[in-house]
Design a protein around this motif. Structure first.
Motif, PDB file in Angstrom:
ATOM      1  N   SER A   1      41.545  15.012   0.045  1.00 47.95           N
ATOM      2  CA  SER A   1      42.531  14.154  -0.918  1.00 47.95           C
ATOM      3  C   SER A   1      42.397  14.477  -2.824  1.00 47.95           C
TER       4      SER A   1
ATOM      5  N   LEU B   1      37.386  11.850   8.735  1.00 46.14           N
ATOM      6  CA  LEU B   1      37.586  10.871   7.236  1.00 46.14           C
ATOM      7  C   LEU B   1      37.073  11.766   5.992  1.00 46.14           C
ATOM      8  N   GLU B   2      35.998  12.420   5.850  1.00 43.96           N
ATOM      9  CA  GLU B   2      35.519  13.308   4.876  1.00 43.96           C
ATOM     10  C   GLU B   2      36.354  13.970   4.602  1.00 43.96           C
TER      11      GLU B   2
ATOM     12  N   GLU C   1      46.011   9.579   8.124  1.00 43.96           N
ATOM     13  CA  GLU C   1      44.626   8.721   8.840  1.00 43.96           C
ATOM     14  C   GLU C   1      45.202   8.172  10.709  1.00 43.96           C
TER      15      GLU C   1
ATOM     16  N   ARG D   1      40.591  -0.366   5.934  1.00 40.25           N
ATOM     17  CA  ARG D   1      39.040  -0.093   4.588  1.00 40.25           C
ATOM     18  C   ARG D   1      39.768  -1.408   3.860  1.00 40.25           C
TER      19      ARG D   1
ATOM     20  N   ARG E   1      39.439  14.528   5.119  1.00 43.38           N
ATOM     21  CA  ARG E   1      40.830  13.825   4.665  1.00 43.38           C
ATOM     22  C   ARG E   1      40.135  13.915   3.476  1.00 43.38           C
ATOM     23  N   SER E   2      39.356  13.492   2.583  1.00 48.19           N
ATOM     24  CA  SER E   2      38.964  12.888   1.191  1.00 48.19           C
ATOM     25  C   SER E   2      38.966  13.993   0.120  1.00 48.19           C
TER      26      SER E   2
END
Length: 247
Positions: free
Chosen positions: A177, A170-171, A28, A59, A173-174
């Motif tokens: 993960s 972010l989506e 990030e 976060r 990367r989520s």
């Protein structure tokens, strides 16, 4: 105060677009760094193109991440986290734009001294509209003071671009993960299942009985069940079978 003339027509004619904050980035923080560099190139300040830019990404439960298009901008952003002041932190907490220039209130005096020492005449911070317990803000740092209404309009325009781009990053990367975690779980389960099969063959027992033996060995050796299972498989003449997944 009049807006910088170079920004008026340019803002009206600019189409929306997305920034690629994923390709070639690992974390990030990498994405945040790329965002500040793109912002410094895209936005026109009161002294022309290329005001420095810094950003913070926060976060819940984690220390905020800061980045900057230059070392000076990055250090100034990090100082806000240390001292708990500055427009970035204000934009995060209020979800509103913040302008710091020569006419600003007494509350910014300490920050203004750091701003001037870094060679900047003023700053404009804007929040990004993220969700899911994540917040982000950008600050644009100009060398000269006049024309901050124009810079504010530029900053708000870019914040719209940055919001969609950072949300997507972010989506993605989520999802990555989650995929990595699922693969680890499946690999762990495969090792345990195969080890139970070995125990079943050696002891002529059922799967539940084999798993109880595996769990008992785990407690006695103070190891995870997966580690005990992998040790059993490594002891096989052919070695541990590899888990295979379709990509």
């Amino acid at each position: 105060m009049a807006a910088h003339p170079a920004t008026d027509g340019r803002r009206q004619d600019r189409p929306g677009f997305l920034l690629d904050l994923i390709t070639g980035t690992e974390t990030e923080l990498d994405s945040l760094q790329r965002l500040t560099e793109a912002a410094a190139k895209a936005v026109i300040g009161p002294d022309g193109p290329g005001p420095d830019c810094a950003a913070v990404l926060a976060r819940g439960g984690s220390a905020p991440l800061t980045a900057g298009s230059s070392l000076t901008a990055s250090e100034l952003a990090a100082s806000e986290d240390r001292y708990g002041d500055g427009p970035l932190m204000q934009a995060l907490s209020t979800a509103g734009a913040v302008t710091v220039d020569g006419d600003t209130s007494v509350r910014w005096r300490t920050y203004q001294r750091r701003l001037a020492a870094a060679g900047y005449g003023g700053a404009v911070a804007v929040p990004l509209g993220l969700n899911g317990g994540t917040s982000c803000a950008l600050v644009f740092l100009a060398r000269t003071g006049p024309g901050f209404e124009g810079l504010l309009a530029e900053a708000k325009w870019f914040a719209g671009v940055a919001t969609h781009s950072m949300r997507l990053a972010l989506e993605v990367r989520s999802v990555r993960s989650a995929g990595d975690n699922l693969k680890a779980v499946l690999e762990s389960r495969t090792s345990i299942d195969v080890a139970c099969g070995v125990i079943m063959a050696q002891n002529r027992c059922t799967y539940p009985e084999a798993f109880i033996k595996l769990a008992s060995a785990s407690r006695q050796r103070n190891l995870k069940v997966r580690s005990v299972a992998e040790n059993i498989l490594k002891a096989l003449p052919s070695g541990a079978p590899a888990a295979r997944f379709e990509s």
